[in-house]
Design an enzyme around this catalytic site. Structure first.
Site, PDB file in Angstrom:
ATOM      1  N   GLU A  12      52.834  47.676  68.429  1.00 27.10           N
ATOM      2  CA  GLU A  12      51.664  47.841  67.611  1.00 27.10           C
ATOM      3  C   GLU A  12      50.278  47.963  68.365  1.00 27.10           C
ATOM      4  O   GLU A  12      49.379  47.406  68.044  1.00 27.10           O
ATOM      5  CB  GLU A  12      51.540  46.861  66.484  1.00 27.10           C
ATOM      6  CG  GLU A  12      50.861  47.169  65.081  1.00 27.10           C
ATOM      7  CD  GLU A  12      50.777  46.195  63.991  1.00 27.10           C
ATOM      8  OE1 GLU A  12      50.514  46.294  63.059  1.00 27.10           O
ATOM      9  OE2 GLU A  12      51.575  45.388  64.172  1.00 27.10           O
ATOM     10  N   ASN A  41      60.805  42.517  63.065  1.00 33.15           N
ATOM     11  CA  ASN A  41      60.143  42.375  61.769  1.00 33.15           C
ATOM     12  C   ASN A  41      61.278  41.850  60.910  1.00 33.15           C
ATOM     13  O   ASN A  41      61.255  41.840  59.719  1.00 33.15           O
ATOM     14  CB  ASN A  41      59.614  43.785  61.081  1.00 33.15           C
ATOM     15  CG  ASN A  41      58.270  43.713  61.420  1.00 33.15           C
ATOM     16  OD1 ASN A  41      57.636  42.598  61.138  1.00 33.15           O
ATOM     17  ND2 ASN A  41      57.744  44.796  61.942  1.00 33.15           N
ATOM     18  N   ASP A  77      48.460  38.179  65.421  1.00 36.87           N
ATOM     19  CA  ASP A  77      49.079  37.136  64.541  1.00 36.87           C
ATOM     20  C   ASP A  77      50.658  36.713  65.105  1.00 36.87           C
ATOM     21  O   ASP A  77      51.193  35.936  64.374  1.00 36.87           O
ATOM     22  CB  ASP A  77      49.206  37.626  63.015  1.00 36.87           C
ATOM     23  CG  ASP A  77      49.857  38.699  62.765  1.00 36.87           C
ATOM     24  OD1 ASP A  77      49.900  39.666  63.829  1.00 36.87           O
ATOM     25  OD2 ASP A  77      49.933  39.340  61.692  1.00 36.87           O
ATOM     26  N   HIS A  78      51.198  37.365  66.344  1.00 36.08           N
ATOM     27  CA  HIS A  78      52.285  37.033  66.974  1.00 36.08           C
ATOM     28  C   HIS A  78      51.972  36.204  68.254  1.00 36.08           C
ATOM     29  O   HIS A  78      50.903  36.670  68.704  1.00 36.08           O
ATOM     30  CB  HIS A  78      52.922  38.444  67.182  1.00 36.08           C
ATOM     31  CG  HIS A  78      53.612  39.112  66.100  1.00 36.08           C
ATOM     32  ND1 HIS A  78      54.825  39.467  65.824  1.00 36.08           N
ATOM     33  CD2 HIS A  78      53.001  39.902  65.183  1.00 36.08           C
ATOM     34  CE1 HIS A  78      54.999  40.145  64.519  1.00 36.08           C
ATOM     35  NE2 HIS A  78      53.886  40.480  64.273  1.00 36.08           N
ATOM     36  N   ASN A 110      53.950  41.515  70.157  1.00 31.33           N
ATOM     37  CA  ASN A 110      53.068  42.504  69.104  1.00 31.33           C
ATOM     38  C   ASN A 110      51.758  42.254  69.305  1.00 31.33           C
ATOM     39  O   ASN A 110      51.385  41.118  68.768  1.00 31.33           O
ATOM     40  CB  ASN A 110      53.488  42.271  67.811  1.00 31.33           C
ATOM     41  CG  ASN A 110      52.915  43.085  66.718  1.00 31.33           C
ATOM     42  OD1 ASN A 110      51.658  43.364  66.640  1.00 31.33           O
ATOM     43  ND2 ASN A 110      53.569  43.867  65.619  1.00 31.33           N
ATOM     44  N   TYR A 125      59.410  48.764  67.807  1.00 23.63           N
ATOM     45  CA  TYR A 125      58.677  48.358  66.562  1.00 23.63           C
ATOM     46  C   TYR A 125      59.326  48.750  65.342  1.00 23.63           C
ATOM     47  O   TYR A 125      59.076  49.664  64.985  1.00 23.63           O
ATOM     48  CB  TYR A 125      57.322  48.484  66.926  1.00 23.63           C
ATOM     49  CG  TYR A 125      56.488  48.333  65.753  1.00 23.63           C
ATOM     50  CD1 TYR A 125      56.343  46.848  65.254  1.00 23.63           C
ATOM     51  CD2 TYR A 125      55.336  49.197  65.328  1.00 23.63           C
ATOM     52  CE1 TYR A 125      55.681  46.499  64.180  1.00 23.63           C
ATOM     53  CE2 TYR A 125      54.717  48.758  64.335  1.00 23.63           C
ATOM     54  CZ  TYR A 125      54.720  47.426  63.626  1.00 23.63           C
ATOM     55  OH  TYR A 125      53.760  46.891  62.872  1.00 23.63           O
ATOM     56  N   ASP A 143      59.120  43.614  68.093  1.00 21.12           N
ATOM     57  CA  ASP A 143      58.974  43.034  67.077  1.00 21.12           C
ATOM     58  C   ASP A 143      59.963  43.681  65.997  1.00 21.12           C
ATOM     59  O   ASP A 143      59.644  44.893  65.653  1.00 21.12           O
ATOM     60  CB  ASP A 143      57.586  43.462  66.452  1.00 21.12           C
ATOM     61  CG  ASP A 143      57.159  42.976  64.899  1.00 21.12           C
ATOM     62  OD1 ASP A 143      58.151  42.391  64.472  1.00 21.12           O
ATOM     63  OD2 ASP A 143      56.314  43.163  64.496  1.00 21.12           O
TER      64      ASP A 143
END
Length: 262
Positions: A36, A152, A252-253, A9, A107, A150
């Site tokens: 993303e 999530n 942040d991934h 991501n 995603y 991702d």
């Protein structure tokens, strides 16, 4: 044919083009699946990626939000996308390699802040998205396929820094874990990362809110690589490139890798 695949991501492919190039140069995966991307397909900076040997791409884009792309050194055929839960979002794309392997890049919606669909529409959308994924896999019965992205959700107790403290936090609630488990079971998907690394804490995401993410290490494993049973034994070499979380202007991934001998 052996190939190494990574999923990441990237949180804006145009903003983070330099670290995408850094990953391609330093790690050299044959295939890189991005989520993303936050970009229309025509504005993805493909010239730089082609210059590094990634001459093939299948992608679905959206201005400012969502977006998925598969960059590949290997020829790959676009085999479509699905709009689960009718959100109109660019959250899935699939490509077929010349050896017949289909790669699904997902995603899954993040789900907002409150794990209650009555007060948080986004949480309901996430659960509906997973339910439609589940039903599609039941109907399609995928074979010779790899699913990455991702998703999530951090499903296992050792996929989060504190199982007890995150039980009521979106991404690790029992409801989400159950929905993801049903989706995985519907396609008989094998979690390649945990097949290779069956024990221990394992994270692929650390919040931007942490002043020192590395020292605090309050991570979650939100990014996954799965494979259908007919090719799951070909998967190996799984790893998470934790260091990428500390690169300049990082996502942040962190990227997740696996190699397949097919």
């Amino acid at each position: 044919m052996a190939f190494t695949l990574a999923t990441w991501n990237i949180n804006s492919v145009r903003l983070r083009e330099p670290i995408v190039c850094k990953l391609l140069e330093e790690e050299g995966p044959d295939i890189l699946c991005l989520q993303e991307c936050k970009s229309p397909v025509e504005k993805i900076p493909v010239e730089q990626f082609r210059a590094l040997g990634y001459g093939h791409m299948v992608a679905r884009g959206q201005k400012g939000y969502n977006g998925v792309a598969i960059l590949s050194r290997l020829p790959i055929e676009d085999v479509g996308d699905m709009d689960f839960a009718g959100l109109g979002h660019a959250r899935h794309v699939a490509g077929r390699l010349e050896n017949g392997v289909v790669i699904h890049n997902f995603y899954v919606p993040a789900g907002g802040d409150k794990p209650d669909r009555e007060v948080n529409e986004k949480f309901g959308q996430k659960l509906d998205y997973l339910t439609e994924m589940r039903d599609w896999f039941h109907a399609e019965r995928p074979e010779k396929s790899i699913l990455v992205g991702d998703l999530n959700i951090a499903p296992r107790e050792d996929d989060v820094w504190s199982h007890k403290q995150l039980l009521k936090v979106v991404s690790h609630t029992p409801t989400e874990v159950e929905h993801l488990g049903e989706t995985q079971d519907a396609g008989k998907w094998v979690d390649i990362t945990r097949q290779d690394i069956p024990e221990g804490q394992l994270y692929s995401w650390w919040s931007y809110r942490a002043r020192d993410w590395d020292a605090a290490d309050k991570g979650r494993r939100l990014d996954h690589i799965w494979a259908t049973p007919d090719i799951s034994n070909a998967g190996h070499g799984s790893r998470i490139l934790r260091g990428a979380r500390g690169w300049e202007k990082p996502s942040d991934h962190a990227p997740v890798f696996a190699t397949f001998d097919l």
